[in-house]
Design a protein around this motif. Structure first.
Motif, PDB file in Angstrom:
ATOM      1  N   LEU A  63       0.827  -1.206   0.000  1.00 40.75           N
ATOM      2  CA  LEU A  63       0.000   0.000   0.000  1.00 40.75           C
ATOM      3  C   LEU A  63       0.862   1.257   0.000  1.00 40.75           C
ATOM      4  N   VAL A  64       1.947   1.249   0.774  1.00 42.21           N
ATOM      5  CA  VAL A  64       2.859   2.394   0.812  1.00 42.21           C
ATOM      6  C   VAL A  64       3.513   2.582  -0.553  1.00 42.21           C
ATOM      7  N   SER A  65       3.960   1.492  -1.175  1.00 41.28           N
ATOM      8  CA  SER A  65       4.570   1.580  -2.506  1.00 41.28           C
ATOM      9  C   SER A  65       3.584   2.134  -3.527  1.00 41.28           C
ATOM     10  N   LYS A  66       2.343   1.654  -3.460  1.00 41.28           N
ATOM     11  CA  LYS A  66       1.305   2.125  -4.374  1.00 41.28           C
ATOM     12  C   LYS A  66       1.032   3.612  -4.165  1.00 41.28           C
ATOM     13  N   ALA A  67       0.980   4.041  -2.898  1.00 40.18           N
ATOM     14  CA  ALA A  67       0.746   5.461  -2.598  1.00 40.18           C
ATOM     15  C   ALA A  67       1.915   6.313  -3.094  1.00 40.18           C
ATOM     16  N   ASN A  68       3.118   5.820  -2.930  1.00 47.61           N
ATOM     17  CA  ASN A  68       4.290   6.571  -3.417  1.00 47.61           C
ATOM     18  C   ASN A  68       4.292   6.659  -4.940  1.00 47.61           C
ATOM     19  N   ASP A  69       3.901   5.574  -5.611  1.00 50.81           N
ATOM     20  CA  ASP A  69       3.822   5.588  -7.071  1.00 50.81           C
ATOM     21  C   ASP A  69       2.783   6.589  -7.561  1.00 50.81           C
ATOM     22  N   GLU A  70       1.638   6.628  -6.880  1.00 50.22           N
ATOM     23  CA  GLU A  70       0.584   7.561  -7.262  1.00 50.22           C
ATOM     24  C   GLU A  70       0.985   8.997  -6.968  1.00 50.22           C
ATOM     25  N   LYS A  71       1.779   9.193  -5.934  1.00 50.40           N
ATOM     26  CA  LYS A  71       2.244  10.541  -5.567  1.00 50.40           C
ATOM     27  C   LYS A  71       3.177  11.098  -6.644  1.00 50.40           C
ATOM     28  N   GLU A  72       4.019  10.222  -7.171  1.00 50.10           N
ATOM     29  CA  GLU A  72       4.976  10.640  -8.212  1.00 50.10           C
ATOM     30  C   GLU A  72       4.269  10.762  -9.519  1.00 50.10           C
TER      31      GLU A  72
END
Length: 178
Positions: free
Chosen positions: A169-178
């Protein structure tokens, strides 16, 4: 003490602690499903049952791994009740976190439970809203209850499952943030 004696001591403690957990689960079901007095005030606490299923999953996980453990680990577990309780406590915590992940809609699909959410009134205080979320939000169907309890057990049984879900979930959130 021999390896066999350590396993016997640990197994005996696991049986006792598992029986206590199952008794608590039964008590939670009994108190919330068959209330005495005013049934309007009694609510089935799904969150508590998730925690208990996670704890039971942790106990089963320990029992499943006993024969593969090294002698020093067996000695540690047989000599200290707290060490036996640690994994199931983490299992309960992970089941509670997974329950919140489900409530937040972060994991969705046919394998995961769906919920009927309580609606918030503008007059609700934040503490009242949290209480309502934990006591009045239920899985939609009988199948969704079963899915939730099964995933809660899995969260306790597999120590790495929920941390891996959180990392994803953290990786997905970071990907969406970028």
């Amino acid at each position: 003490m021999t390896r066999k004696e350590h396993i016997f001591i640990i197994t005996k403690r696991l049986i006792i602690l598992s029986a206590v957990s199952i008794a608590v689960l039964g008590l939670v079901f009994a108190v919330t499903l068959f209330p005495i007095g005013n049934s309007e005030e009694k609510k089935f606490m799904v969150s508590w049952v998730c925690l208990i299923f996670g704890i039971i999953g942790g106990f089963v996980s320990i029992q499943q791994r006993l024969n593969k453990m090294e002698d020093k680990d067996l000695e540690l577990l047989s000599g200290n009740m707290f060490q036996i309780l640690l994994i199931p406590i983490y299992g309960g915590i992970f089941a509670g976190v997974l329950y919140l992940i489900f409530l937040g809609g972060f994991l969705e699909g046919p394998l995961f439970p769906e919920f009927d959410y309580v609606t918030r009134s503008t007059a609700d205080e934040p503490t009242e809203w949290i209480r309502k979320m934990l006591s009045e939000t239920y899985p939609k169907t009988t199948q969704d209850f079963a899915k939730l309890f099964l995933w809660s057990f899995i969260a306790g049984f597999s120590e790495r499952f929920v941390p891996q879900v959180i990392s994803n979930l953290v990786s997905k959130a970071n990907d969406e943030k970028e």
